[in-house]
Design an enzyme around this catalytic site. Structure first.
Site, mmCIF file in Angstrom:
data_model
loop_
_atom_site.group_PDB
_atom_site.id
_atom_site.type_symbol
_atom_site.label_atom_id
_atom_site.label_comp_id
_atom_site.label_asym_id
_atom_site.label_seq_id
_atom_site.Cartn_x
_atom_site.Cartn_y
_atom_site.Cartn_z
ATOM 1 N N ASP A 1 0.758 -0.975 -0.578
ATOM 2 C CA ASP A 1 -0.052 -0.267 0.240
ATOM 3 C C ASP A 1 1.039 1.283 0.072
ATOM 4 O O ASP A 1 0.723 1.833 1.029
ATOM 5 C CB ASP A 1 -1.199 0.314 1.149
ATOM 6 C CG ASP A 1 -2.988 0.966 1.113
ATOM 7 O OD1 ASP A 1 -1.856 1.886 -0.089
ATOM 8 O OD2 ASP A 1 -2.968 0.517 1.545
ATOM 9 N N ASN B 1 -7.380 -2.105 7.566
ATOM 10 C CA ASN B 1 -7.217 -1.308 9.276
ATOM 11 C C ASN B 1 -7.689 0.502 8.349
ATOM 12 O O ASN B 1 -7.389 1.245 8.931
ATOM 13 C CB ASN B 1 -5.712 -1.316 9.835
ATOM 14 C CG ASN B 1 -4.628 -0.937 8.272
ATOM 15 O OD1 ASN B 1 -5.474 -0.503 7.701
ATOM 16 N ND2 ASN B 1 -3.603 -1.231 8.778
ATOM 17 N N GLU C 1 -12.685 8.569 10.505
ATOM 18 C CA GLU C 1 -13.186 9.276 11.815
ATOM 19 C C GLU C 1 -13.831 10.265 12.156
ATOM 20 O O GLU C 1 -12.615 11.132 11.905
ATOM 21 C CB GLU C 1 -12.207 8.517 13.074
ATOM 22 C CG GLU C 1 -12.291 7.221 13.344
ATOM 23 C CD GLU C 1 -11.071 6.819 14.254
ATOM 24 O OE1 GLU C 1 -11.314 5.730 14.454
ATOM 25 O OE2 GLU C 1 -10.763 7.661 15.473
ATOM 26 N N HIS D 1 3.853 5.017 13.605
ATOM 27 C CA HIS D 1 3.132 4.625 11.688
ATOM 28 C C HIS D 1 1.423 4.476 13.268
ATOM 29 O O HIS D 1 0.173 5.328 12.830
ATOM 30 C CB HIS D 1 3.147 4.444 10.805
ATOM 31 C CG HIS D 1 2.434 3.173 10.878
ATOM 32 N ND1 HIS D 1 2.895 2.213 12.129
ATOM 33 C CD2 HIS D 1 1.742 2.335 10.032
ATOM 34 C CE1 HIS D 1 2.402 1.204 11.997
ATOM 35 N NE2 HIS D 1 1.638 1.442 10.168
ATOM 36 N N LYS E 1 -16.172 2.920 8.902
ATOM 37 C CA LYS E 1 -14.820 1.263 8.460
ATOM 38 C C LYS E 1 -15.034 0.618 7.395
ATOM 39 O O LYS E 1 -16.124 0.341 6.548
ATOM 40 C CB LYS E 1 -14.504 -0.230 9.519
ATOM 41 C CG LYS E 1 -14.324 0.256 10.286
ATOM 42 C CD LYS E 1 -13.169 0.974 11.116
ATOM 43 C CE LYS E 1 -11.345 -0.372 10.699
ATOM 44 N NZ LYS E 1 -10.674 0.078 11.102
#
Lengths: 149, 474
Positions: B95, B202, B206, B397, B473
């Site tokens: 990623d 993950n 938010e 991170h 999510k």
């Protein structure tokens, strides 16, 4: 050799700290590769919930059986992503052609239906971590690696 | 891990002396408890990284390090091309440029809490997330090329955001050196419908409240006010980055012998920086970085539009955007001279300290914001880079997983996790209960302990803690 119809191929997930290991077993390389593909789908959803409505043909060649497994799973991950599909049934043939390995397969599946499949997570790619493809000491074949999610 | 195998260098810094093929030591930044909880694979993988040609100073692990692919996640390593240094596709990961950005809202927590269900529903509708989701953009070939070279600048030019956003993104929103021709057709096809999507696993969006300030003066400079609401999102380069990782990992493994590279782990797949394959990967990776920056910029626009409807007149300034899976060319002092290094951060955040020349004027005095995402339902943190630039100016991170997805799924039921979080004041929206179970808060390390160790070891300084109110999510 195509995977025999009948009982579902034996597959399982194994532990990795951040991601998931997929493992298939069978009486031949082809069976183990087909089972590993079911394990891959099971990372995303329950494979028994995926109806075999549409067939997709896949062919990959690599220098080694292990690389062939990574290429096979990557081809499925790619097909899932660009076709927005999930696959639940696989017919796989693995042959050795000279120094190279060749896999031809048909994957059956259907479009992602979020309400029915409740897909958990996308798979980003197959990795070389815990990569193993070949005969086992007990006589069967194994095909496994960790996939990044 | 067995703590005794490491030599304590100072409080919270542990050294693994070079042995076998290691060219440099490994240095781990962690409290004793965090180190003891790390998987043995972290040390094994650091030793592998330390054996790669051209590595400078040490192979570093951040306090959130865990077992990755070749490189540990939470790993930092810099390579000097003048010493045969390499670039590693495994050291960047699948990623590419996955990262976090945080937007300020100026809203009081109470104003949002009064409409929390509506906020959660509006964001859940506005943000494409999860398996099978598509963005509203479908890129033509020409637009794909423009996006891959333009990054967040491309997105702003197309109306997704404001010019002022760009100085709050690393590299001003666009990493130079990207070449769409180095990116496979498969990668581009995979990305065609995925611009402006959150992804899954993950990744999250938010709504958070600033619930504690550690450094009020720095917080004020960043626009962070206790009791006010911010929005943070965590995602990366989507299908394009994953495919670049897949393509080049394979190529680098196949070419290792040609490059006379001994790979202790195939996942450490690398190529000399000064080789056609190394250069091609760097051009493709830069395109992947730009894809991630464009993606987060488009998502920012979607968030602003959705919340703007609920709170008319809302201005949402960008606090900052960080990437934590990258290889960047940076100048660092090593052995008394400045050297141009290829710094890999795999699950690690760049953390330039105050006065760094690459910081925009508004941040020059405080240092680069370091945005640390927690697990679902747990705190996130804002830190700033510390003077000294330890570990090539890097920090942690996130929380880092403490248990596998399988273990988490066996331990928790997604529905119960959602209910428990709602009771605690956090609304979760997700298409998958199983996904929620796999991301259960206790499946991750304690993020507060991770950032405390990050500060204690001088990697970065804590500024504020953020507590979630809504979590979307994939």
């Amino acid at each position: 050799m195509p995977h025999a119809n009948g009982s579902p191929p034996p597959w399982e997930h194994f532990e990795h700290g951040a991601d998931v290991g997929v493992r298939g077993r069978g009486a031949s390389a082809a069976e183990a590769f087909a089972a590993a593909a079911v394990a891959l789908t099971a990372v995303v959803t329950d494979p028994t919930r995926v109806a075999p409505r549409k067939a997709v043909a896949i062919e990959v060649r690599e220098a080694t059986l292990e690389l062939l497994l990574v290429a096979w799973l990557d081809a499925l991950i790619y097909a899932m992503a660009v076709r927005t599909m999930l696959f639940g049934r696989f017919e796989v043939a693995v042959t050795k052609e000279g120094e190279a390995w060749r896999l031809t397969a048909t994957a059956w599946g259907e479009g992602v239906a979020v309400a029915r499949h409740r897909p958990t997570v996308e798979v980003k790619g197959a990795t070389f971590t815990e990569l193993r493809a070949g005969p086992t000491a007990t006589g069967g074949w194994i095909a496994q690696c960790v996939v990044d999610v | 891990m067995e703590v005794d195998r490491f030599e304590p260098v100072e409080e919270g810094v542990w050294r693994l002396a070079p042995e076998g093929r290691m060219r440099v030591p490994a240095l781990l930044f962690a409290s004793r408890a965090l180190l003891a909880a790390m998987d043995d694979k972290v040390a094994e993988q650091l030793a592998g990284v330390a054996s790669l040609p051209g590595i400078v100073e040490a192979a570093f692990a951040m306090p959130d390090a865990h077992w990755g692919y070749g490189f540990p996640i939470g790993g930092v390593a810099a390579f000097d091309p003048e010493e045969g240094g390499v670039v590693s596709a495994g050291g960047v990961g699948f990623d590419i440029s996955c990262g976090v950005r945080t937007l300020l809202t100026g809203l009081q927590a109470g104003e949002v809490r009064d409409h929390l269900e509506r906020v959660a529903d509006a964001l859940s509708r506005a943000i494409p997330a999860g398996v099978g989701s598509h963005g509203s953009l479908r890129l033509t070939n020409a637009e794909m090329e423009a996006m891959l070279t333009g990054g967040a600048r491309w997105a702003v030019a197309r109306g997704y955001g404001e010019e002022a956003d760009l100085e709050r993104v690393e590299e001003g929103g666009r990493l130079a050196g990207a070449d769409p021709a180095a990116v496979s057709e498969r990668a581009k096809v995979r990305q065609r419908d995925e611009v402006g999507t959150l992804g899954s696993g993950n990744h999250y969006l938010e709504v958070q409240v600033v619930d504690r300030l550690y450094r009020a003066e720095v917080a004020a400079r960043l626009g962070l006010v206790e009791g006010e609401v911010v929005v943070s999102l965590h995602c990366g380069s989507r299908g394009l980055g994953h495919q670049i990782g897949t393509d080049y990992l394979k190529e680098m493994v196949a070419a290792a012998a040609r490059h006379h590279l001994h790979l202790p782990d195939r996942e450490l797949a690398a190529a000399p920086v000064d080789s056609p394959l190394g250069r091609a990967y760097l051009r493709a990776m830069a395109a992947g970085v730009n894809c991630a920056l464009a993606n987060r910029q488009v998502l920012t626009h979607l968030v602003r539009r959705a919340l703007g409807r609920l709170f008319p007149g809302l201005a949402m300034d960008l606090l900052y955007d960080v990437s934590h899976n990258t290889c960047k060319v940076e100048s660092h002092p090593v052995g008394g001279r400045r050297r141009r290094l290829y710094v890999h951060r795999k699950g690690a955040t760049r953390a330039f300290g105050p006065g760094h020349p690459e910081l925009p004027p508004a941040l020059a005095e405080v240092g680069q914001p370091v945005l640390i995402g927690g697990a679902m339902g747990t705190a996130s943190h804002v830190l700033v880079g510390a003077a000294g630039g330890r570990a090539f100016a890097s920090a942690c991170h996130g929380a880092g997983r403490a248990m596998s997805r399988n273990q988490a799924r066996k331990r928790w039921r997604g529905r119960a996790v959602v209910r428990a979080l709602a009771t605690g004041g956090v609304l979760v929206r997700s298409p998958s209960y199983r996904g929620v179970a796999e991301e259960a808060p206790a499946a991750y390390k304690d993020v507060d302990a991770v950032v405390a160790a990050t500060e204690a070891t001088g990697l970065a300084r804590r500024v504020a803690r953020l507590r979630p109110l809504v979590c979307i999510k994939g």
